[in-house]
Motif scaffolding. Sequence first.
Motif, mmCIF file in Angstrom:
data_model
loop_
_atom_site.group_PDB
_atom_site.id
_atom_site.type_symbol
_atom_site.label_atom_id
_atom_site.label_comp_id
_atom_site.label_asym_id
_atom_site.label_seq_id
_atom_site.Cartn_x
_atom_site.Cartn_y
_atom_site.Cartn_z
ATOM 1 N N THR A 1 -1.664 -1.976 -3.108
ATOM 2 C CA THR A 1 -1.161 -1.198 -1.982
ATOM 3 C C THR A 1 0.068 -2.242 -1.262
ATOM 4 N N GLN A 2 -0.289 -3.731 -1.357
ATOM 5 C CA GLN A 2 0.584 -4.398 -0.807
ATOM 6 C C GLN A 2 1.909 -4.785 -1.717
ATOM 7 N N HIS A 3 1.558 -4.480 -3.109
ATOM 8 C CA HIS A 3 2.733 -4.490 -4.203
ATOM 9 C C HIS A 3 3.662 -3.303 -4.037
ATOM 10 N N TYR A 4 3.022 -2.185 -3.512
ATOM 11 C CA TYR A 4 3.851 -0.761 -3.432
ATOM 12 C C TYR A 4 4.506 -0.756 -2.142
ATOM 13 N N PHE A 5 3.647 -0.927 -1.072
ATOM 14 C CA PHE A 5 4.256 -0.621 0.152
ATOM 15 C C PHE A 5 4.138 -2.089 1.098
ATOM 16 N N GLY A 6 4.012 -3.054 0.578
ATOM 17 C CA GLY A 6 4.487 -4.014 1.391
ATOM 18 C C GLY A 6 3.018 -5.054 2.086
ATOM 19 N N GLU A 7 3.304 -6.203 2.545
ATOM 20 C CA GLU A 7 2.226 -7.054 2.886
ATOM 21 C C GLU A 7 1.381 -6.732 4.060
ATOM 22 N N ASN A 8 2.114 -5.953 4.885
ATOM 23 C CA ASN A 8 1.365 -5.476 6.002
ATOM 24 C C ASN A 8 0.546 -4.169 5.968
ATOM 25 N N SER A 9 0.400 -3.645 4.652
ATOM 26 C CA SER A 9 -0.168 -2.466 4.444
ATOM 27 C C SER A 9 -1.681 -2.613 4.735
ATOM 28 N N GLN A 10 -2.430 -1.416 5.017
ATOM 29 C CA GLN A 10 -3.695 -1.578 5.062
ATOM 30 C C GLN A 10 -4.256 -1.224 3.786
ATOM 31 N N VAL A 11 -5.571 -1.535 3.685
ATOM 32 C CA VAL A 11 -6.210 -1.529 2.231
ATOM 33 C C VAL A 11 -6.076 0.190 1.683
ATOM 34 N N PHE A 12 -6.284 0.969 2.781
ATOM 35 C CA PHE A 12 -6.211 2.389 2.273
ATOM 36 C C PHE A 12 -4.875 3.189 2.590
ATOM 37 N N MET A 13 -4.071 3.432 1.565
ATOM 38 C CA MET A 13 -2.749 4.002 1.910
ATOM 39 C C MET A 13 -2.545 5.326 1.373
ATOM 40 N N SER A 14 -1.541 6.412 1.656
ATOM 41 C CA SER A 14 -1.316 7.511 0.857
ATOM 42 C C SER A 14 -0.730 7.154 -0.291
ATOM 43 N N ALA A 15 -0.439 8.039 -1.282
ATOM 44 C CA ALA A 15 0.512 7.669 -2.233
ATOM 45 C C ALA A 15 1.968 7.691 -1.872
ATOM 46 N N PHE A 16 2.116 8.064 -0.860
ATOM 47 C CA PHE A 16 3.741 8.099 -0.003
ATOM 48 C C PHE A 16 4.053 6.808 0.824
ATOM 49 N N GLY A 17 2.892 5.916 0.891
ATOM 50 C CA GLY A 17 3.118 4.814 1.793
ATOM 51 C C GLY A 17 2.674 4.766 3.325
ATOM 52 N N TYR A 18 2.001 5.982 3.639
ATOM 53 C CA TYR A 18 1.705 6.128 4.810
ATOM 54 C C TYR A 18 0.120 5.708 5.287
ATOM 55 N N ASP A 19 -0.389 5.411 6.210
ATOM 56 C CA ASP A 19 -1.592 5.456 6.427
ATOM 57 C C ASP A 19 -2.629 6.360 5.843
ATOM 58 N N PHE A 20 -3.519 6.256 5.202
ATOM 59 C CA PHE A 20 -4.542 7.323 4.902
ATOM 60 C C PHE A 20 -5.388 7.587 6.109
ATOM 61 N N THR A 21 -5.542 8.963 6.202
ATOM 62 C CA THR A 21 -6.402 9.370 7.380
ATOM 63 C C THR A 21 -7.621 10.060 7.067
ATOM 64 N N ALA A 22 -8.434 10.169 7.798
ATOM 65 C CA ALA A 22 -9.676 10.929 7.565
ATOM 66 C C ALA A 22 -9.772 12.415 7.334
ATOM 67 N N ASP A 23 -8.689 13.034 7.952
ATOM 68 C CA ASP A 23 -8.183 14.582 7.691
ATOM 69 C C ASP A 23 -7.845 14.810 6.181
ATOM 70 N N ALA A 24 -7.010 13.761 5.814
ATOM 71 C CA ALA A 24 -6.510 13.837 4.371
ATOM 72 C C ALA A 24 -7.663 13.760 3.356
ATOM 73 N N PHE A 25 -8.797 12.716 3.827
ATOM 74 C CA PHE A 25 -9.594 12.627 2.703
ATOM 75 C C PHE A 25 -10.584 13.978 2.696
ATOM 76 N N ARG A 26 -11.022 14.275 4.008
ATOM 77 C CA ARG A 26 -11.842 15.587 4.141
ATOM 78 C C ARG A 26 -11.244 16.721 3.345
ATOM 79 N N ARG A 27 -9.774 16.863 3.446
ATOM 80 C CA ARG A 27 -9.328 17.906 2.591
ATOM 81 C C ARG A 27 -9.517 17.681 0.987
ATOM 82 N N ARG A 28 -9.411 16.295 0.837
ATOM 83 C CA ARG A 28 -9.320 15.962 -0.805
ATOM 84 C C ARG A 28 -10.945 16.274 -1.193
ATOM 85 N N LEU A 29 -11.699 16.182 -0.274
ATOM 86 C CA LEU A 29 -13.214 16.211 -0.478
ATOM 87 C C LEU A 29 -13.552 17.635 -0.623
#
Length: 345
Positions: A238-266
């Motif tokens: 994630t840091q390689h793709y989106f920068g050193e300040n990235s959180q561990v879990f990011m969306s494939a588009f470089g945004y913060d990965f949200t609980a709602d997004a994970f629920r939809r995927r589940l």
Amino acid sequence: MNRRYIAERGAKKPSNDRQLHVDRNTTINEALDIFVRAKEAEGVRPGTVRNYRSVVRYLQDWLDNGSHFINDLTADMIREYINYLRNDRSLYEGDEIRQNNDKKLSVNTINIRIRTLRTMFKFLYNEGIIEANPMMNISQVKHDEHEEVPGLTDEQVDKILATYDDKQYAQWRDKTLVLLLLDSGLRINEALSLTEEQIDFRQLTLYVPSQIAKNRKQREIPLSREVAKRLRQLLDETQHYFGENSQVFMSAFGYDFTADAFRRRLNRLKSKLNLSRLHPHMFRHTFARNYILNGGDLFTLQRILDHAEINTTRKYVQMDNEHIRQQHNKFSPLRNIVKRNGIRI
């Protein structure tokens, strides 16, 4: 002249100075905004505020439009709404359904709605915004059996993990998240907010700060070496793709990965695997049950799960008949009796 009898020194003078400034034209939305502002001033979290707004929106959907005035609501209307939730309400995506899969809302979900409405109307009544509290005599829904929040079976966990394609970033990330939840029992929002600073890869622990924890208490949680290794790899990516300040879990588009997004995927995964239910909290329950089955103690589990009461932790440890049989075979006292007495069977 009538005088009031005083039985005890220091007794407070009864007060009937409740300030009424009822406006019969106050809408439900206006009353909700007043309530939310007060709760925000008390320091409630944004997630709690979103829950307040969602619960009131569900009520307004049933009322059919948003123009109803708050003082028009009666106890009879609230009871009619509860019966609607119990018997008629169509499921929304992500709703928790009853355990027998009859496509009705769970009793637990309905009671959450009732508790939220009770809190709001009590506030509005005490503030003099409504003339009468329609929730005053409304009880929670009763049910014959305790509704268990089930964990996942070993077979279901294996099927879920086997579905992910490690060559795809989003699926690799989801698989890592699932393994983290099964290893730590974290709440989904605690897991998705993880940053590099919260993980000690040498000591194999992660730190949940008080501002994120539900009970506002910081805690450290041990990690398995395998999950820590995957988190390190995911963080590097994630840091390689989106920068050193990235959180561990990011969306494939470089945004913060949200609980709602994970629920939809589940939810999509649930349909693919033909599971009756699948949501993030089930991984937390699975961790709790397996922790006890593998020999962990309840009090340590309470600390890891961040539960204020031990009874809450007990509810998380739901075992089916197969688990009970396995534990009996493993720990039955008869084995020692037979061995001690040289009894052949």
